[in-house]
Motif scaffolding. Structure first.
Motif, PDB file in Angstrom:
ATOM      1  N   UNK A  52      13.293  24.342   3.363  1.00  0.00           N
ATOM      2  CA  UNK A  52      11.902  24.536   3.004  1.00  0.00           C
ATOM      3  C   UNK A  52      10.963  24.579   4.190  1.00  0.00           C
ATOM      4  N   UNK A  53      11.469  24.230   5.372  1.00  0.00           N
ATOM      5  CA  UNK A  53      10.632  24.262   6.570  1.00  0.00           C
ATOM      6  C   UNK A  53      10.318  25.695   6.998  1.00  0.00           C
ATOM      7  N   UNK A  54       9.146  25.878   7.571  1.00  0.00           N
ATOM      8  CA  UNK A  54       8.793  27.121   8.250  1.00  0.00           C
ATOM      9  C   UNK A  54       8.272  26.727   9.624  1.00  0.00           C
ATOM     10  N   UNK A  55       8.192  27.678  10.535  1.00  0.00           N
ATOM     11  CA  UNK A  55       7.650  27.364  11.853  1.00  0.00           C
ATOM     12  C   UNK A  55       6.228  26.815  11.724  1.00  0.00           C
ATOM     13  N   UNK A  56       5.469  27.383  10.805  1.00  0.00           N
ATOM     14  CA  UNK A  56       4.087  26.940  10.627  1.00  0.00           C
ATOM     15  C   UNK A  56       4.018  25.502  10.124  1.00  0.00           C
ATOM     16  N   UNK A  57       4.854  25.148   9.143  1.00  0.00           N
ATOM     17  CA  UNK A  57       4.808  23.788   8.596  1.00  0.00           C
ATOM     18  C   UNK A  57       5.276  22.767   9.626  1.00  0.00           C
ATOM     19  N   UNK A  58       6.279  23.145  10.430  1.00  0.00           N
ATOM     20  CA  UNK A  58       6.753  22.237  11.486  1.00  0.00           C
ATOM     21  C   UNK A  58       5.666  22.038  12.531  1.00  0.00           C
ATOM     22  N   UNK A  59       5.018  23.133  12.914  1.00  0.00           N
ATOM     23  CA  UNK A  59       3.962  23.050  13.921  1.00  0.00           C
ATOM     24  C   UNK A  59       2.832  22.142  13.448  1.00  0.00           C
ATOM     25  N   UNK A  60       2.472  22.244  12.163  1.00  0.00           N
ATOM     26  CA  UNK A  60       1.419  21.390  11.624  1.00  0.00           C
ATOM     27  C   UNK A  60       1.852  19.928  11.624  1.00  0.00           C
ATOM     28  N   UNK A  61       3.074  19.670  11.162  1.00  0.00           N
ATOM     29  CA  UNK A  61       3.570  18.299  11.057  1.00  0.00           C
ATOM     30  C   UNK A  61       3.719  17.648  12.430  1.00  0.00           C
ATOM     31  N   UNK A  62       4.151  18.428  13.412  1.00  0.00           N
ATOM     32  CA  UNK A  62       4.385  17.891  14.745  1.00  0.00           C
ATOM     33  C   UNK A  62       3.186  18.049  15.678  1.00  0.00           C
ATOM     34  N   UNK A  63       2.084  18.572  15.132  1.00  0.00           N
ATOM     35  CA  UNK A  63       0.846  18.740  15.915  1.00  0.00           C
ATOM     36  C   UNK A  63       1.088  19.567  17.181  1.00  0.00           C
ATOM     37  N   UNK A  64       1.665  20.748  17.001  1.00  0.00           N
ATOM     38  CA  UNK A  64       1.985  21.606  18.130  1.00  0.00           C
ATOM     39  C   UNK A  64       0.778  22.454  18.529  1.00  0.00           C
ATOM     40  N   UNK A  65       0.253  22.283  19.724  1.00  0.00           N
ATOM     41  CA  UNK A  65      -0.851  23.139  20.173  1.00  0.00           C
ATOM     42  C   UNK A  65      -0.395  24.596  20.195  1.00  0.00           C
ATOM     43  N   UNK A  66      -1.187  25.477  19.630  1.00  0.00           N
ATOM     44  CA  UNK A  66      -0.791  26.880  19.580  1.00  0.00           C
ATOM     45  C   UNK A  66      -0.006  27.223  18.336  1.00  0.00           C
ATOM     46  N   UNK A  67       0.328  26.189  17.521  1.00  0.00           N
ATOM     47  CA  UNK A  67       0.987  26.425  16.242  1.00  0.00           C
ATOM     48  C   UNK A  67       2.372  27.042  16.328  1.00  0.00           C
ATOM     49  N   UNK A  68       2.689  27.823  15.300  1.00  0.00           N
ATOM     50  CA  UNK A  68       4.048  28.368  15.168  1.00  0.00           C
ATOM     51  C   UNK A  68       4.414  29.292  16.310  1.00  0.00           C
ATOM     52  N   UNK A  69       3.424  29.942  16.930  1.00  0.00           N
ATOM     53  CA  UNK A  69       3.728  30.844  18.040  1.00  0.00           C
ATOM     54  C   UNK A  69       4.310  30.084  19.226  1.00  0.00           C
ATOM     55  N   UNK A  70       3.800  28.878  19.466  1.00  0.00           N
ATOM     56  CA  UNK A  70       4.327  28.058  20.544  1.00  0.00           C
ATOM     57  C   UNK A  70       5.780  27.705  20.278  1.00  0.00           C
ATOM     58  N   UNK A  71       6.080  27.310  19.030  1.00  0.00           N
ATOM     59  CA  UNK A  71       7.459  26.972  18.663  1.00  0.00           C
ATOM     60  C   UNK A  71       8.378  28.181  18.807  1.00  0.00           C
ATOM     61  N   UNK A  72       7.909  29.329  18.321  1.00  0.00           N
ATOM     62  CA  UNK A  72       8.721  30.542  18.405  1.00  0.00           C
ATOM     63  C   UNK A  72       9.033  30.880  19.855  1.00  0.00           C
TER      64      UNK A  72
END
Length: 225
Positions: A52-72
């Motif tokens: 059920x995870x998405x890059x966006x949901x992980x980025x929000x939960x982990x407080x990633x600056x730059x959001x899902x793009x940073x993770x990608x």
């Protein structure tokens, strides 16, 4: 095959300054003086993907600056940005930001681009609004990909309804800009958008979310789907 055919498929506890912690007969007093460094909780450097995870949901939960793009980018994930349960993602040392002041963790505020941008009430505006919401939720897709499929499915009419195919006969006609049936809309509805099936932005984002999970992206759809 039309879209209507496929649519049938349907943590940390902080002790208050000056509080006493009893350990048997011994009471330890926790006091933090001015200039005294507090022990920092190690910041996770990886994240294991769950169902059920998405890059966006992980980025929000982990407080990633730059959001899902940073993770990608950190994990070399290219479009269609697919992740699988059990996959271990790298979180850069500066990715997760937390702060504790006076025993409280500060909340991270996420800016909502859709609340500060005004879009015209026409096909161009609906697509651009949908793209902004999709970006926030890690749903891939381009303006051209959406426009191409909208023109084929509804000719740009947000109230278009298919009243003749098997879905219509079953009581769930395909509707809206990207001809989505109600069960598919409910399953792939994007948070923050209307629950009205024929709402242009809600219809586009739900259809693109569906295409993301089935085809990898709406951009990969080049014919009836």
């Amino acid at each position: 095959m039309s879209i209507s055919a496929f649519n049938r498929l349907s943590r940390t506890r902080l002790a208050a300054v000056g509080s006493a912690v009893a350990a048997g007969a011994v009471a330890l007093t926790c006091a933090v003086g001015t200039g005294t460094a507090e022990a920092a909780t190690p910041t996770p450097t990886t994240y294991t993907v769950k169902a059920g995870d998405t890059l966006a949901s992980i980025a929000r939960h982990e407080h990633i600056p730059g959001g899902w793009k940073t993770l990608a980018g950190a994990n070399h994930i290219a479009s269609p940005y697919l992740i699988k349960p059990g996959e271990v993602l790298k979180l850069s040392a500066s990715a997760k930001t937390t702060a504790a002041k006076s025993g409280a963790i500060n909340a991270t505020t996420v800016a909502d681009t859709t609340s500060t941008v005004s879009y015209p009430n026409n096909l161009d505006g609906w697509i651009r609004n949908a793209l902004a919401i999709m970006q926030q939720n890690g749903i891939p897709g381009s303006y051209d990909g959406i426009y191409r499929n909208v023109m084929r499915e509804s000719s740009g009419n947000p109230n278009a309804v298919n009243n003749w195919d098997s879905n219509a006969a079953a009581g769930t006609p395909s509707e809206g800009l990207l001809q989505v049936i109600q069960p598919t809309f409910n399953a792939y509805h994007v948070p923050g958008t209307s629950w009205n099936l024929t709402d242009p932005v809600a219809n586009i984002t739900a259809a693109c979310n569906y295409a993301y999970h089935v085809y990898g992206s709406i951009d990969n759809v080049n014919g009836p789907y």
